[in-house]
Design a protein around this motif. Structure first.
Motif, PDB file in Angstrom:
ATOM      1  N   UNK A 105     -50.881  32.873   7.403  1.00 40.53           N
ATOM      2  CA  UNK A 105     -49.394  32.371   7.915  1.00 40.53           C
ATOM      3  C   UNK A 105     -49.258  31.315   7.960  1.00 40.53           C
ATOM      4  N   UNK A 106     -50.753  30.392   8.512  1.00 39.78           N
ATOM      5  CA  UNK A 106     -50.666  29.636   8.626  1.00 39.78           C
ATOM      6  C   UNK A 106     -51.170  28.974   7.313  1.00 39.78           C
ATOM      7  N   UNK A 107     -50.662  28.690   6.632  1.00 39.20           N
ATOM      8  CA  UNK A 107     -51.727  27.946   5.244  1.00 39.20           C
ATOM      9  C   UNK A 107     -52.049  26.446   5.315  1.00 39.20           C
ATOM     10  N   UNK A 108     -51.315  25.633   5.776  1.00 40.32           N
ATOM     11  CA  UNK A 108     -52.397  24.389   6.096  1.00 40.32           C
ATOM     12  C   UNK A 108     -52.891  23.857   7.349  1.00 40.32           C
ATOM     13  N   UNK A 109     -54.137  23.505   6.824  1.00 42.84           N
ATOM     14  CA  UNK A 109     -55.039  23.328   6.321  1.00 42.84           C
ATOM     15  C   UNK A 109     -55.263  23.887   5.266  1.00 42.84           C
ATOM     16  N   UNK A 110     -55.387  24.213   4.235  1.00 44.98           N
ATOM     17  CA  UNK A 110     -56.166  25.273   3.607  1.00 44.98           C
ATOM     18  C   UNK A 110     -57.417  25.644   3.766  1.00 44.98           C
ATOM     19  N   UNK A 111     -58.400  26.320   4.257  1.00 43.84           N
ATOM     20  CA  UNK A 111     -59.871  26.813   4.664  1.00 43.84           C
ATOM     21  C   UNK A 111     -60.019  27.608   2.953  1.00 43.84           C
ATOM     22  N   UNK A 112     -59.105  27.706   1.992  1.00 42.15           N
ATOM     23  CA  UNK A 112     -59.919  28.188   1.523  1.00 42.15           C
ATOM     24  C   UNK A 112     -59.357  27.588  -0.221  1.00 42.15           C
ATOM     25  N   UNK A 113     -60.245  27.048  -1.253  1.00 40.39           N
ATOM     26  CA  UNK A 113     -59.924  26.495  -2.192  1.00 40.39           C
ATOM     27  C   UNK A 113     -58.489  27.420  -2.909  1.00 40.39           C
ATOM     28  N   UNK A 114     -57.964  27.071  -4.178  1.00 38.80           N
ATOM     29  CA  UNK A 114     -56.898  27.587  -4.279  1.00 38.80           C
ATOM     30  C   UNK A 114     -57.286  28.097  -5.762  1.00 38.80           C
ATOM     31  N   UNK A 115     -58.358  28.215  -6.620  1.00 37.49           N
ATOM     32  CA  UNK A 115     -58.461  28.399  -7.533  1.00 37.49           C
ATOM     33  C   UNK A 115     -59.360  29.662  -7.429  1.00 37.49           C
ATOM     34  N   UNK A 116     -59.089  30.651  -8.003  1.00 38.26           N
ATOM     35  CA  UNK A 116     -60.384  32.339  -7.815  1.00 38.26           C
ATOM     36  C   UNK A 116     -61.962  32.198  -8.290  1.00 38.26           C
ATOM     37  N   UNK A 117     -61.889  31.482  -8.641  1.00 35.59           N
ATOM     38  CA  UNK A 117     -63.534  31.259  -8.676  1.00 35.59           C
ATOM     39  C   UNK A 117     -63.832  30.468  -7.571  1.00 35.59           C
ATOM     40  N   UNK A 118     -63.248  29.221  -7.533  1.00 35.98           N
ATOM     41  CA  UNK A 118     -63.771  28.805  -5.766  1.00 35.98           C
ATOM     42  C   UNK A 118     -63.377  29.533  -4.448  1.00 35.98           C
ATOM     43  N   UNK A 119     -62.279  29.987  -4.364  1.00 31.43           N
ATOM     44  CA  UNK A 119     -61.991  31.213  -3.573  1.00 31.43           C
ATOM     45  C   UNK A 119     -63.091  32.439  -3.058  1.00 31.43           C
ATOM     46  N   UNK A 120     -63.996  32.903  -4.726  1.00 32.14           N
ATOM     47  CA  UNK A 120     -65.325  33.638  -4.516  1.00 32.14           C
ATOM     48  C   UNK A 120     -65.740  33.226  -4.218  1.00 32.14           C
ATOM     49  N   UNK A 121     -66.114  32.048  -4.747  1.00 30.53           N
ATOM     50  CA  UNK A 121     -67.776  31.199  -4.128  1.00 30.53           C
ATOM     51  C   UNK A 121     -67.682  31.134  -2.582  1.00 30.53           C
ATOM     52  N   UNK A 122     -66.759  30.256  -2.080  1.00 30.72           N
ATOM     53  CA  UNK A 122     -66.199  30.047  -0.813  1.00 30.72           C
ATOM     54  C   UNK A 122     -66.529  31.397   0.043  1.00 30.72           C
ATOM     55  N   UNK A 123     -65.925  33.037   0.016  1.00 34.33           N
ATOM     56  CA  UNK A 123     -66.053  34.249   0.595  1.00 34.33           C
ATOM     57  C   UNK A 123     -67.499  34.299  -0.102  1.00 34.33           C
ATOM     58  N   UNK A 124     -67.944  34.526  -0.689  1.00 36.37           N
ATOM     59  CA  UNK A 124     -69.426  34.894  -0.959  1.00 36.37           C
ATOM     60  C   UNK A 124     -70.057  34.318   0.062  1.00 36.37           C
TER      61      UNK A 124
END
Lengths: 221, 221
Positions: free
Chosen positions: A82-101
């Motif tokens: 709901x407040x995308x900026x600044x992003x706290x997840x990267x843009x690419x799915x593999x990067x997002x998966x790593x961050x969430x992991x």
């Protein structure tokens, strides 16, 4: 209810509340804090239970028409959507998966083992004294941070922060562990990459201002 | 590597592996399973540690060029982002926050308390015998499912499934708990809404086929 009227049900020292405080600050959002004093058992007060029947904090009220949001990682994802900026997840799915992991290694594998309800059972029914409880906390905090160290030191995507050179929810969850370890006087040794990243985060006001000892209701350090 | 060459490092009875199996099936994806026998300690084999230094399952290899994905909820979010249909999260941010919160009540608040590494410490260092360990498992499984019951029975967004009439990651995480409770011969009482939703899920082949006892390496029921 605009974002200026967010209400955060919070207590000074909890790791999960810390995560929400940092995320709100990084997004430039503010929330009026409502203290739920866990020492006094206020999470079981009828008034609070009407708002959040689980009696859990943090709870973030974002609208008068909706139940407060609960579970820190679900709240962080909501803020990201709901407040995308600044992003706290990267843009690419593999990067997002790593961050969430990485975030889940702290928020799911580590923190739930050292919460008050576990202490209550181990001290009340299994004879843990204060020393045994502190050893239990120390073990799981240390296990979690050493596992993070192993990944952060080895994986090429690690940068200034857990994932590259921008703060993500992995950094928020990582820092939420030492933030409460200091409350209990516990320090993990032998985690230089963790220490470096936590220091980089704590140099930012959004992290430093979320320090448990800087919150309303905290004792003098 | 196309989705047909996903590789899932798995063991028959683990709750977190179950979640990934169900999500893959719901998305119409297949993965070649590589058994990591936790009974034999294969998660600590050098060959597996080269792939996943954490020695943790499930791990989903989605590309020859990337480390396997770990942490079941991070894997579910990855699948949702890369294979959006059918959606396992609702479209609206408040709905997504509710679904993620319910999922985390199972995957973060409940499951980490009853995993093998906790058993090892409680039995090895704190004198838990088999009966005490089973009582510990039963307590946390039951606490988690009763908390889910309280929310699911009270909240207006509950439908055929945890959130309306479509399966979400909340259902996957909910069902992952009774799926392993049966492995240990544990049943929670007094959770009729949970029981109803779990039965609705288990009527679907994607859930039924993920039953731990239907996996390679499982003992006869």
């Amino acid at each position: 209810m605009s974002d200026n009227s967010f209400e955060l049900y919070a207590f000074w020292r909890t790791s999960a509340t810390y995560r929400v405080r940092v995320a709100l600050a990084l997004k430039g959002l503010t929330a009026k804090e409502r203290i739920v004093d866990l020492e006094k058992g206020e999470q079981r007060d009828p008034e609070f239970l009407k708002l959040n029947p689980m009696g859990a904090i943090p709870a973030l009220r974002v609208s008068n028409d909706a139940a407060p949001l609960t579970q820190s990682l679900a709240i962080l994802e909501y803020l990201e959507e709901t407040a995308p900026e600044p992003a706290l997840l990267p843009a690419d799915p593999l990067g997002r998966a790593r961050v969430r992991s990485l975030a889940l290694m702290m928020a799911a594998d580590t923190h739930p083992l050292v919460v008050p309800r576990v202490r209550k059972v181990l001290t009340g029914e299994h004879g843990f004294d204060a020393e045994a409880w502190k050893a239990w906390q120390t073990r799981w905090f240390t296990t979690g941070l050493q596992a993070m160290e192993q990944r952060l030191a080895a994986e090429p995507d690690t940068g200034t922060f857990c994932h590259g050179d921008r703060v993500t929810i992995a950094d928020i969850c990582l820092c939420s562990i030492p933030a409460v370890m200091q409350v209990f006087g516990i320090k993990a040794e032998g985690v230089p990459t963790v220490d470096r990243i936590v220091a980089a985060c704590n140099a930012m006001p959004e992290f430093a201002d979320a320090d448990p000892f800087r919150q309303e209701g905290a004792p003098a350090r």
